[in-house]
Design a protein around this motif. Structure first.
Motif, PDB file in Angstrom:
ATOM      1  N   THR A   1       1.024  -1.341   0.066  1.00 27.81           N
ATOM      2  CA  THR A   1       0.018   0.017  -0.110  1.00 27.81           C
ATOM      3  C   THR A   1       1.187   1.384  -0.062  1.00 27.81           C
ATOM      4  N   ASP A   2       1.039   1.759  -1.061  1.00 29.55           N
ATOM      5  CA  ASP A   2       2.207   2.863  -1.159  1.00 29.55           C
ATOM      6  C   ASP A   2       1.445   4.019  -0.357  1.00 29.55           C
ATOM      7  N   PHE A   3       2.597   4.785   0.083  1.00 33.77           N
ATOM      8  CA  PHE A   3       2.517   6.249   0.712  1.00 33.77           C
ATOM      9  C   PHE A   3       3.776   6.977   0.419  1.00 33.77           C
ATOM     10  N   ARG A   4       3.199   8.342   1.089  1.00 34.94           N
ATOM     11  CA  ARG A   4       4.612   8.995   0.976  1.00 34.94           C
ATOM     12  C   ARG A   4       4.588   9.559   2.756  1.00 34.94           C
ATOM     13  N   LEU A   5       6.136   9.578   3.211  1.00 33.79           N
ATOM     14  CA  LEU A   5       6.038  10.171   4.632  1.00 33.79           C
ATOM     15  C   LEU A   5       6.119  11.635   4.811  1.00 33.79           C
ATOM     16  N   LYS A   6       5.365  12.304   5.420  1.00 36.18           N
ATOM     17  CA  LYS A   6       5.251  13.603   5.718  1.00 36.18           C
ATOM     18  C   LYS A   6       5.513  14.010   7.006  1.00 36.18           C
ATOM     19  N   GLN A   7       5.805  15.390   7.236  1.00 34.00           N
ATOM     20  CA  GLN A   7       5.819  15.774   8.716  1.00 34.00           C
ATOM     21  C   GLN A   7       5.457  17.154   8.834  1.00 34.00           C
ATOM     22  N   GLN A   8       4.519  17.367  10.016  1.00 31.96           N
ATOM     23  CA  GLN A   8       4.614  18.774  10.262  1.00 31.96           C
ATOM     24  C   GLN A   8       4.968  19.187  11.532  1.00 31.96           C
TER      25      GLN A   8
ATOM     26  N   GLU B   1      -7.977  26.790  20.901  1.00 37.62           N
ATOM     27  CA  GLU B   1      -6.929  25.845  20.477  1.00 37.62           C
ATOM     28  C   GLU B   1      -5.987  26.004  19.517  1.00 37.62           C
ATOM     29  N   TRP B   2      -4.668  25.695  19.543  1.00 35.79           N
ATOM     30  CA  TRP B   2      -3.542  26.018  18.632  1.00 35.79           C
ATOM     31  C   TRP B   2      -3.296  24.765  17.856  1.00 35.79           C
ATOM     32  N   VAL B   3      -3.666  24.667  16.361  1.00 34.05           N
ATOM     33  CA  VAL B   3      -3.900  23.665  15.509  1.00 34.05           C
ATOM     34  C   VAL B   3      -2.378  23.426  15.005  1.00 34.05           C
ATOM     35  N   LEU B   4      -1.745  22.267  15.543  1.00 32.20           N
ATOM     36  CA  LEU B   4      -0.320  22.002  15.094  1.00 32.20           C
ATOM     37  C   LEU B   4      -0.166  21.046  13.986  1.00 32.20           C
ATOM     38  N   MET B   5      -1.342  20.134  13.614  1.00 31.78           N
ATOM     39  CA  MET B   5      -1.151  19.539  12.468  1.00 31.78           C
ATOM     40  C   MET B   5      -2.809  19.071  11.664  1.00 31.78           C
ATOM     41  N   GLU B   6      -2.620  19.108  10.503  1.00 35.39           N
ATOM     42  CA  GLU B   6      -3.946  19.078   9.757  1.00 35.39           C
ATOM     43  C   GLU B   6      -3.538  18.485   8.464  1.00 35.39           C
ATOM     44  N   HIS B   7      -4.150  17.240   8.231  1.00 34.27           N
ATOM     45  CA  HIS B   7      -4.098  16.349   6.903  1.00 34.27           C
ATOM     46  C   HIS B   7      -5.209  15.993   6.598  1.00 34.27           C
ATOM     47  N   ASN B   8      -5.815  16.229   5.416  1.00 30.39           N
ATOM     48  CA  ASN B   8      -7.214  15.864   4.708  1.00 30.39           C
ATOM     49  C   ASN B   8      -6.456  14.754   3.588  1.00 30.39           C
ATOM     50  N   GLY B   9      -7.388  13.541   4.016  1.00 33.30           N
ATOM     51  CA  GLY B   9      -7.288  12.277   3.108  1.00 33.30           C
ATOM     52  C   GLY B   9      -6.642  11.130   4.119  1.00 33.30           C
TER      53      GLY B   9
ATOM     54  N   SER C   1      -9.310  12.220   7.561  1.00 33.00           N
ATOM     55  CA  SER C   1      -8.654  13.472   7.947  1.00 33.00           C
ATOM     56  C   SER C   1      -8.018  13.257   9.453  1.00 33.00           C
ATOM     57  N   CYS C   2      -6.974  14.309   9.767  1.00 26.04           N
ATOM     58  CA  CYS C   2      -6.682  14.189  10.964  1.00 26.04           C
ATOM     59  C   CYS C   2      -6.098  15.720  11.509  1.00 26.04           C
ATOM     60  N   LYS C   3      -6.741  16.009  12.578  1.00 25.20           N
ATOM     61  CA  LYS C   3      -6.240  17.402  13.175  1.00 25.20           C
ATOM     62  C   LYS C   3      -5.724  17.062  14.683  1.00 25.20           C
ATOM     63  N   ILE C   4      -4.532  17.675  14.809  1.00 23.03           N
ATOM     64  CA  ILE C   4      -4.098  17.915  16.279  1.00 23.03           C
ATOM     65  C   ILE C   4      -3.852  19.181  16.811  1.00 23.03           C
ATOM     66  N   THR C   5      -4.178  19.312  18.125  1.00 24.89           N
ATOM     67  CA  THR C   5      -4.488  20.652  18.451  1.00 24.89           C
ATOM     68  C   THR C   5      -3.907  20.569  20.066  1.00 24.89           C
ATOM     69  N   THR C   6      -3.650  21.882  20.558  1.00 17.05           N
ATOM     70  CA  THR C   6      -3.143  22.045  21.988  1.00 17.05           C
ATOM     71  C   THR C   6      -3.952  22.983  22.546  1.00 17.05           C
ATOM     72  N   THR C   7      -4.195  22.910  23.858  1.00 17.92           N
ATOM     73  CA  THR C   7      -5.011  24.041  24.636  1.00 17.92           C
ATOM     74  C   THR C   7      -4.349  25.290  24.908  1.00 17.92           C
ATOM     75  N   GLY C   8      -3.034  25.304  24.388  1.00 18.50           N
ATOM     76  CA  GLY C   8      -2.251  26.468  24.821  1.00 18.50           C
ATOM     77  C   GLY C   8      -1.271  26.467  23.746  1.00 18.50           C
TER      78      GLY C   8
ATOM     79  N   THR D   1       4.702  13.205  12.393  1.00 19.88           N
ATOM     80  CA  THR D   1       5.300  12.397  11.338  1.00 19.88           C
ATOM     81  C   THR D   1       4.057  11.402  10.982  1.00 19.88           C
ATOM     82  N   TYR D   2       3.715  11.553   9.630  1.00 26.54           N
ATOM     83  CA  TYR D   2       2.703  10.837   9.175  1.00 26.54           C
ATOM     84  C   TYR D   2       2.742  10.223   7.753  1.00 26.54           C
TER      85      TYR D   2
END
Length: 550
Positions: A52-59, A101-109, A181-188, A196-197
């Protein structure tokens, strides 16, 4: 009740059979927590291009002033964190139930988180009030939330060794797949961070992480955790052994069994490690199907660096008795050989054991490669990018081991990794510091030995497994060796990969750099790394003051 036309009923039924969300067969073959845990310890599968092909990404919190390599100022900006309201090294802020909330990562797909890294917010305080939240597939409620360090350091929900406390960092390799999709947030405001995803092609069948899946996978996770902590050497097949004394400049070659097979465990031991430079002047070479794909000093190949610096990893082990072990699966179709060359001016004795067994070669199978680059001196001014390796063709990048010589006490490793895949205009992985890439933080404060299945610091300053740090000095002078090997965070590429590491020291000085790099690739893959015996013998010397001596 609504009655649908029969043709429409049949169409919906046919769609249900084909759709991954309805098909039992596709659900079993979908990317899931279970499939990724199994993949983590499947050594043979790692020798094949991903099914299952993929590409590694990082935010990450990399400095947003870095936009163009031609901008010699912005490209090397070092403010890759968030210390106050003037820093904006994150995506955005948003309101959620009257909470900011502070959005640190957001990926659609479709994708999967495969590595997280977050340092202590203060060098000597391993805790924070910051909360982290992970939202999947657009759901309003997070599937995971907790303390920004505790959730990811092995003391909370995600168990050790998948998550663990590294040197002043929280690091997790537990897979978190998602279908949409994936979204990662912090409260400060976040400090430093890396997520890395895997980015899968649209339409890839992925079973989104749920707490039910997490609970159901606990027994499997326990088994996988034990396996990566206590890896076993391959014991079946045919063993090939040699003991020899190599004179100055002499090379010894052993031929492996012919036919379709794979080298599955390689163990090498020198007669003496008293002369630490022998780890650089002893070269291991491998030839598969008529092509030399491995040329590397043994210290860099096994991750020991200069001298014997024991550690335990998933792919490599440097034993306290001096046995150097590699468990990478290295397949070939017809012929293979291993050579050891002595570049030193004095004889060395070697003991080499290779375990070879059958292997079924297919269209996804790839050859194992290992190469080396060394340079001394390397000037720290002006700031620059130092190329680990550039590759052309199809393959998967899987490991590296960096050894640096720092002539001064001040910290040397502020430089970020920058990784371009398949000719992209901007690196899809842009880091926050060399030590962060290798899984720890706070630079000179963390000059101590540490080990984990997927990354380690076998030596720093004068400290290794034999000599642990007891004080709190910030001296990072001398040799440091960092290793990182990849399983779920391997980096596939279809046409090219370029990995650079910034040279960024707090001192204007001349350092020494040496790196062993490992990848799998097709027969026609090419690299810019070539054998360099002259540089392998160019081992820098350390001059210490009496207060810095061992």
């Amino acid at each position: 009740m609504i009655h649908l036309p029969k043709i429409l009923q049949l169409s919906i039924f046919a769609f249900a059979l084909c759709c991954p969300f309805f098909s039992c067969t596709d659900e079993r073959s979908a990317v899931s927590v279970e499939s990724m845990l199994n993949e983590m310890v499947d050594r043979e599968e790692q020798s094949r291009f991903p099914k299952t092909d993929f590409r590694l990404k990082q935010q990450s919190s990399y400095n947003r002033a870095s936009v163009d390599p031609k901008d010699s100022i912005g490209w090397f900006k070092n403010r890759d964190f968030n210390a106050n309201e003037n820093d904006h090294n994150f995506i955005r802020t948003e309101e959620n139930k009257q909470q900011k909330e502070w959005v640190l990562m957001e990926h659609n797909g479709p994708g999967a988180i495969v590595r997280t890294w977050m340092p202590y917010f203060h060098a000597d305080k391993p805790d924070t009030d910051l909360q982290i939240k992970i939202y999947l597939d657009g759901n309003a409620e997070p599937v995971l939330e907790g303390n920004a360090l505790g959730l990811l350091n092995g003391t909370g929900l995600i168990p050790y060794p998948f998550a663990h406390q590294s040197l002043r960092s929280a690091v997790s390799f537990f897979p978190i797949p998602y279908a949409r999709s994936c979204k990662i947030t912090t409260t400060g405001p976040p400090f430093f961070y890396q997520f890395t995803y895997r980015e899968y092609p649209e339409g890839t069948a992925v079973k989104t992480f749920t707490m039910e899946d997490f609970d159901n996978s606990k027994k499997l996770a326990e088994q996988v955790g034990k396996e990566i902590l206590t890896p076993t050497n391959y014991s079946e097949g045919e063993q090939v052994k040699v003991q020899a004394t190599l004179l100055a400049g002499e090379e010894k070659t052993i031929t492996l069994p012919a036919g379709e097979a794979a080298l599955r465990t390689l163990a090498l031991k020198l007669g003496s490690y008293e002369k630490s430079e022998r780890m650089r002047s002893t070269i291991i070479k491998m030839n598969f199907d008529g092509k030399e794909t491995v040329w590397c000093p043994i210290g860099d190949f096994f991750g020991s660096g200069i001298g014997l610096n024991p550690y335990q990893g998933w792919h490599n082990t440097v034993g306290e008795d001096g046995t150097l072990t590699s468990r990478w699966v290295m397949p070939y179709q017809s012929t293979a050989s291993i050579s050891v060359e002595n570049l030193d001016s004095e004889p060395i004795t070697i003991e080499l054991n290779a375990m070879v067994d059958d292997y079924k070669w297919d269209t996804r199978s790839m050859y194992f490669h290992a190469a080396w680059r060394g340079q001394y001196p390397v000037s720290t001014r002006p700031f620059s990018d130092w190329n680990y390796v550039s590759l052309k063709g199809r393959g998967v990048y899987v490991a590296d081991a960096l050894t640096v010589m720092n002539p001064v006490e001040r910290w040397w490793g502020e430089g970020d990794e920058k990784i371009w895949v398949d000719g992209e205009d901007f690196p899809s992985l842009f880091g926050t510091g060399t030590e962060d890439y290798y899984g720890y933080s706070w630079g000179g404060k963390s000059t101590d030995f540490y080990e984990h299945p997927f990354h380690a610091q076998p030596r720093s300053n004068v400290y290794n497994k034999f000599n642990r740090k007891t004080g709190d000095e910030r001296n990072s002078q001398g040799f440091s060796t960092e290793t990182r090997s990849r399983t779920l965070d391997g980096m596939p590429f279809s046409s090219s990969l370029q990995l650079d590491m910034e040279i960024w020291s707090w001192t204007d000085c001349e350092m020494g750099y040496g790196v062993g790099v490992m990848w799998y690739g097709d027969a026609d893959i090419t690299s810019n790394r070539k054998p360099d015996a002259q540089e392998a013998l160019n081992v820098p010397k350390i001059s210490r003051t009496s207060s810095e001596s061992k």
